[in-house]
Scaffold this motif. Sequence first.
Motif, PDB file in Angstrom:
ATOM      1  N   GLN A   1       0.814  -1.215   0.000  1.00  0.00           N
ATOM      2  CA  GLN A   1       0.000   0.000   0.000  1.00  0.00           C
ATOM      3  C   GLN A   1       0.853   1.274   0.000  1.00  0.00           C
ATOM      4  O   GLN A   1       0.517   2.247  -0.707  1.00  0.00           O
ATOM      5  CB  GLN A   1      -0.964  -0.017   1.199  1.00  0.00           C
ATOM      6  N   ASN A   2       1.938   1.283   0.744  1.00  0.00           N
ATOM      7  CA  ASN A   2       2.798   2.473   0.757  1.00  0.00           C
ATOM      8  C   ASN A   2       3.721   2.506  -0.456  1.00  0.00           C
ATOM      9  O   ASN A   2       3.999   3.571  -1.007  1.00  0.00           O
ATOM     10  CB  ASN A   2       3.605   2.523   2.055  1.00  0.00           C
TER      11      ASN A   2
ATOM     12  N   GLN B   1       1.853   3.711  -3.649  1.00  0.00           N
ATOM     13  CA  GLN B   1       1.640   5.148  -3.682  1.00  0.00           C
ATOM     14  C   GLN B   1       2.941   5.905  -3.943  1.00  0.00           C
ATOM     15  O   GLN B   1       2.969   6.873  -4.714  1.00  0.00           O
ATOM     16  CB  GLN B   1       1.021   5.626  -2.362  1.00  0.00           C
TER      17      GLN B   1
ATOM     18  N   LYS C   1       3.746   5.522  -7.595  1.00  0.00           N
ATOM     19  CA  LYS C   1       2.877   6.382  -8.400  1.00  0.00           C
ATOM     20  C   LYS C   1       3.337   7.837  -8.318  1.00  0.00           C
ATOM     21  O   LYS C   1       3.323   8.558  -9.327  1.00  0.00           O
ATOM     22  CB  LYS C   1       1.426   6.272  -7.926  1.00  0.00           C
ATOM     23  N   ASN C   2       3.743   8.278  -7.125  1.00  0.00           N
ATOM     24  CA  ASN C   2       4.189   9.668  -6.977  1.00  0.00           C
ATOM     25  C   ASN C   2       5.452   9.951  -7.783  1.00  0.00           C
ATOM     26  O   ASN C   2       5.600  11.026  -8.370  1.00  0.00           O
ATOM     27  CB  ASN C   2       4.426   9.980  -5.495  1.00  0.00           C
TER      28      ASN C   2
ATOM     29  N   ASP D   1       4.328  10.018 -11.475  1.00  0.00           N
ATOM     30  CA  ASP D   1       3.605  11.256 -11.786  1.00  0.00           C
ATOM     31  C   ASP D   1       4.557  12.446 -11.864  1.00  0.00           C
ATOM     32  O   ASP D   1       4.376  13.343 -12.693  1.00  0.00           O
ATOM     33  CB  ASP D   1       2.526  11.521 -10.735  1.00  0.00           C
TER      34      ASP D   1
ATOM     35  N   PRO E   1       4.268   8.744   0.516  1.00  0.00           N
ATOM     36  CA  PRO E   1       2.948   8.120   0.305  1.00  0.00           C
ATOM     37  C   PRO E   1       1.836   8.836   1.057  1.00  0.00           C
ATOM     38  O   PRO E   1       0.756   9.056   0.532  1.00  0.00           O
ATOM     39  CB  PRO E   1       3.140   6.695   0.828  1.00  0.00           C
ATOM     40  N   VAL E   2       2.092   9.170   2.317  1.00  0.00           N
ATOM     41  CA  VAL E   2       1.139   9.911   3.143  1.00  0.00           C
ATOM     42  C   VAL E   2       1.765  11.259   3.463  1.00  0.00           C
ATOM     43  O   VAL E   2       2.920  11.331   3.895  1.00  0.00           O
ATOM     44  CB  VAL E   2       0.818   9.154   4.444  1.00  0.00           C
TER      45      VAL E   2
ATOM     46  N   HIS F   1      -2.858  12.885   0.287  1.00  0.00           N
ATOM     47  CA  HIS F   1      -3.144  11.689   1.075  1.00  0.00           C
ATOM     48  C   HIS F   1      -2.959  11.954   2.565  1.00  0.00           C
ATOM     49  O   HIS F   1      -1.919  12.459   2.994  1.00  0.00           O
ATOM     50  CB  HIS F   1      -2.244  10.533   0.649  1.00  0.00           C
TER      51      HIS F   1
ATOM     52  N   THR G   1       6.016   9.815   6.532  1.00  0.00           N
ATOM     53  CA  THR G   1       5.023  10.901   6.576  1.00  0.00           C
ATOM     54  C   THR G   1       5.678  12.186   7.097  1.00  0.00           C
ATOM     55  O   THR G   1       6.178  12.206   8.224  1.00  0.00           O
ATOM     56  CB  THR G   1       3.842  10.516   7.484  1.00  0.00           C
TER      57      THR G   1
END
Length: 476
Positions: free
Chosen positions: A39-40, A43, A46-47, A50, A381-382, A411, A432
């Motif tokens: 999950q982390n 993300q 993806k970041n 992007d 991610p967050v 997020h 984070t």
Amino acid sequence: MATDQNKFQAIISHCKEYGFVFQSSEIYDGLSAVYDYGQNGAQLKKNIRDYWWKSMTQMHENIVGIDSAIFMHPTIWKASGHVDGFSDPMIDNKDSKKRYRVDHLIEAHAETLPEGNGDVLISKMNELLAADDLAGLKTLIETYNIQCAVSKTANWTDVRQFNLMFSTQLGSVTDEASEIYLRPETAQGIFVNFLNVQKTGRMKIPFGIAQVGKAFRNEIVARQFIFRMREFEQMEMQFFVRPGTQKEWFAYWKEERLKWHKSLGIDPDKYRFHVHDKLAFYADAAEDIEYEFPIGFKEVEGIHSRTDHDLSRHQEFSRKKMQYFDTEINQNYIPYVIETSIGLDRMFLLTICDAYVEEDLTKDGKEDSRVVMKLPAKLAPVKLAIFPLTKKDGLPEIGKELMDKCKSAFHCFYEEKDAIGRRYRRQDAIGTPFCVTIDHQTKEDGTVTIRYRDNMEQERIPMDKVKELVLNKINE
């Protein structure tokens, strides 16, 4: 070359423990050199993707993006040279049954020799590889008595070429099906769409076509975690230029790509350029951007001047003209190409390795430590964790209100349980950058405590300023 295997193993363990990377099919004992992103990790990946896509297609007016299919006409791979030339020399140890890529086997042995002797061995290997002298490579291995790491013997088979492309059948009936390949790179999808994009986009040279996508290589010696995998993702941009201007554009993209890496705040001293000693016959320049991983300097991105080789080959095999009419000089020509090719998975690993820090927080004789991922805020991610100090007195409701205000912009993560210190540590471990604590004072004056990941400092700010502060840091 300094390496830190202990740190690398700690990073691999951390990636699993905190939901970044899992072994694929783990409950079935895994699949070698294939990994899943948790999950982390998904993300973060993806970041990164992007950020690269935006830097190419949004920040450059003359670059557009496409998404070509994984399955392509098999003749494309004949034209590109992959059918005949995309192979590695392999050798097997008869006792351990272990297979090695010859260059990896010899390079590993060279590292055990005194520096001068190791360099001589590598030089001899490169000469034999350039001449495709497979028998000579086996003789070299025997001369230096290079042994298998498992069996500790030098009982070797002959060296032979092994094609790295995965093949499959296209069609519903096996007898009628035709053999096609899973693409080993994304570049050819750009080349075969050159005219489609140029004409429909009314593109004028110089212009580029960018693509992010999966590629597949049947690596026999896949190793070093996600650094070398059988299924991986590439971020490539092919930049089409007028013949004769390629050297200037090569220099431009070499500088531009290093600038992109540095824009992430990664230590510039850990980067270096590696000039290719031996160029492909069609290339006139090639350099790699290398990063100093815990396992040593390794290639992350390649910048190549490929001349007109790719478009010329596709013109030859497809019998379709791949020419561009340049109105400025009133001339038809096949464009030259400057390629920038970066491995997304390798960039992910680079980002993780650069961010991973083990800190000793011992103070006044009281032992304490933490593992923190100092990820760039734009990639984390967050972005924001929201912590009500208690589960009562209306604090969770205020926390959910802040969550609803921020989650459309970036997020967020919300958590009520455990001591606040433990909650901080968990967020440090996934990278984070900001944590906000809502306490009883928040009900009185509308302020919250914001904690900064990297230095663990805290300050009191109005709750309605939190979203703006985080957005500013992300966009720096």
